[in-house]
Design an enzyme around this catalytic site. Structure first.
Site, mmCIF file in Angstrom:
data_model
loop_
_atom_site.group_PDB
_atom_site.id
_atom_site.type_symbol
_atom_site.label_atom_id
_atom_site.label_comp_id
_atom_site.label_asym_id
_atom_site.label_seq_id
_atom_site.Cartn_x
_atom_site.Cartn_y
_atom_site.Cartn_z
ATOM 1 N N ARG A 132 34.148 40.480 40.610
ATOM 2 C CA ARG A 132 34.629 41.827 41.102
ATOM 3 C C ARG A 132 33.384 42.653 41.054
ATOM 4 O O ARG A 132 33.587 43.849 41.133
ATOM 5 C CB ARG A 132 35.750 42.492 40.770
ATOM 6 C CG ARG A 132 36.877 41.549 40.762
ATOM 7 C CD ARG A 132 38.220 42.375 41.199
ATOM 8 N NE ARG A 132 39.418 41.317 41.242
ATOM 9 C CZ ARG A 132 40.397 41.031 40.402
ATOM 10 N NH1 ARG A 132 40.083 41.897 39.237
ATOM 11 N NH2 ARG A 132 41.125 40.147 40.642
ATOM 12 N N ASP A 291 33.453 31.533 39.520
ATOM 13 C CA ASP A 291 33.609 31.580 40.898
ATOM 14 C C ASP A 291 32.173 31.726 41.707
ATOM 15 O O ASP A 291 31.198 31.943 41.151
ATOM 16 C CB ASP A 291 34.356 33.159 41.451
ATOM 17 C CG ASP A 291 35.781 33.036 41.192
ATOM 18 O OD1 ASP A 291 36.472 31.904 41.257
ATOM 19 O OD2 ASP A 291 36.315 33.975 40.712
#
Ligand SMILES: *Cc1c(COP(=O)(O)O)cnc(C)c1O
Ligand code: SF4
Length: 368
Positions: A132, A291
């Site tokens: 994030r 990710d």
């Protein structure tokens, strides 16, 4: 307690006070260099990456590093490496499309029954592998009081939501009062059956787990707490005590490890980590494939590495210590899990399985 230079002069009272730890986080090049002994490349990368993703390390977490060792797992998780400056066309700023699945700001609703609820964008340590990055550490994206109130209203108005994962940033960055308000409000919503808290504080700032915080958590128990240990070097007496206090407060503890190249991409390291976690009453829940986030490709491992680790664990630790190996699919596809293949041949109803020792066994299936 003997702490290493330059923390040896800090009093025990300050060291064990999370507010002292928070306000003395290492952020500047000079202080980071002093503690970690940076390489020329790291100094250069620090300067060039300062705009992209802030650096912040609690004195406690920094003290776990090995001064001057460029391969130290603590350092690799907290100090920007040259790879962070490289970007690839397949990398995504929002790899899990969390923004586009937001019914209201601060809520990601991807599965029918559960939501992610972001209550802050700050963390004690900014992990270099954070998914994030676009939000975390960015002061302009802070969750406002209104946004949190709006999120709570939305959850209250949507009875299909049974499970709320309070996340961030790190929710324990909030004050006890603020966090307590949010959790008690969630607990008062009849259709919210499961409350989860995602926090890395037991790893990066275990001093944050105070009797006062635990008293609040105890009021909303049972609570599922997902933490994020990545390496045995993080497994300290302070961390063990934090986990013990959380368990005593009625938290069901789980760990979400992220598989990272050069940090924990080694079966023996993960075995050691998971043994320690089980001993503390914390179940390894997921091993995440890193990710496709911006600037973390240098930390990613091939999928085969995760499968190799799961296969290694099976048979060497109880099933409770074997987590699921998960990929969070880019673009908001959700999580899927991968498992090693044990089936090596099939002839009609006769199946041949190969166990971890490489021995073959026959199993006769029945017709559906
Ligand atoms: C990961 C995630 C969850 C929780 O998933 P579990 O597999 O239940 O732990 C919920 N919502 C979103 C959007 C997620 O990314
Ligand atoms: S604690 Fe979590 S949200 Fe915060 S920087 Fe680390 S990975 Fe990102």
């Amino acid at each position: 307690m003997s702490r290493r230079v330059p923390f040896d002069a800090v009093t025990d009272a300050d060291w064990s006070n999370w507010r002292w730890q928070q306000s003395h986080r290492l952020r500047g090049l000079g202080e980071l260099d002093h503690v970690f002994g940076l390489t020329d490349g790291e100094r250069d990368t620090f300067v060039r990456s300062a705009e992209t993703f802030l650096v912040s390390v609690t004195p406690y977490y920094a003290s776990l590093s090995e001064h001057g060792n460029p391969n130290c797992p603590i350092r690799l998780q907290s100090i920007p490496q040259a790879g962070e400056l490289l970007t690839y066309p397949f990398e995504l700023a929002d790899p899990l499309a969390e923004e586009s699945h937001m019914p209201v700001p601060g809520i990601t609703h991807r599965y029918p029954d559960r939501v992610l609820f972001y209550v802050t964008h700050n963390c004690p340590v900014y992990c270099r592998h954070c998914t994030r990055k676009r939000k975390v550490a960015n002061p302009e994206s802070a969750s406002t009081k209104d946004e949190i109130a709006g999120g709570l209203d939305w959850i209250a108005a949507n009875p299909e939501v049974r499970d709320v994962l309070v996340s961030g940033g790190d929710p324990l960055t909030l004050s006890d009062d603020r966090l307590g308000e949010i959790l008690l409000r969630l607990r008062a919503i009849p259709h919210v059956e499961v409350i989860r808290l995602g926090t890395r504080n037991p790893v990066t700032l275990p001093q944050r787990i105070t009797p006062e915080l635990c008293a609040i958590l105890r009021q909303v128990r049972p609570l599922y707490l997902h933490t994020h240990f990545n390496h045995p070097r993080e497994c300290t007496p302070e961390a063990a005590q934090a986990l013990r206090m959380l368990a005593d407060a009625g938290c069901n503890l789980g760990n979400q490890m992220v598989l990272l190249r050069g940090i924990n991409d080694d079966p023996q390291t993960v075995l050691e980590l998971n043994r320690w976690l089980l001993k503390q009453g914390c179940r390894p829940y997921y091993i995440f494939q890193a990710d496709m986030a911006l600037g973390i490709t240098h930390l990613r491992t091939p999928l085969s590495k995760g499968l190799e680790i799961i296969k290694f664990l099976r048979g060497r630790i109880s099933g409770m210590g074997v987590p699921q190996f998960a990929i969070d699919l880019p673009g908001g596809g959700g999580k899927i899990t991968l498992a090693p293949e044990y089936l090596v041949a099939r002839e009609g109803s006769e199946l041949v399985f190969r166990n971890g020792k490489g021995e073959d066994y026959r199993f006769y299936d029945v017709e559906p």
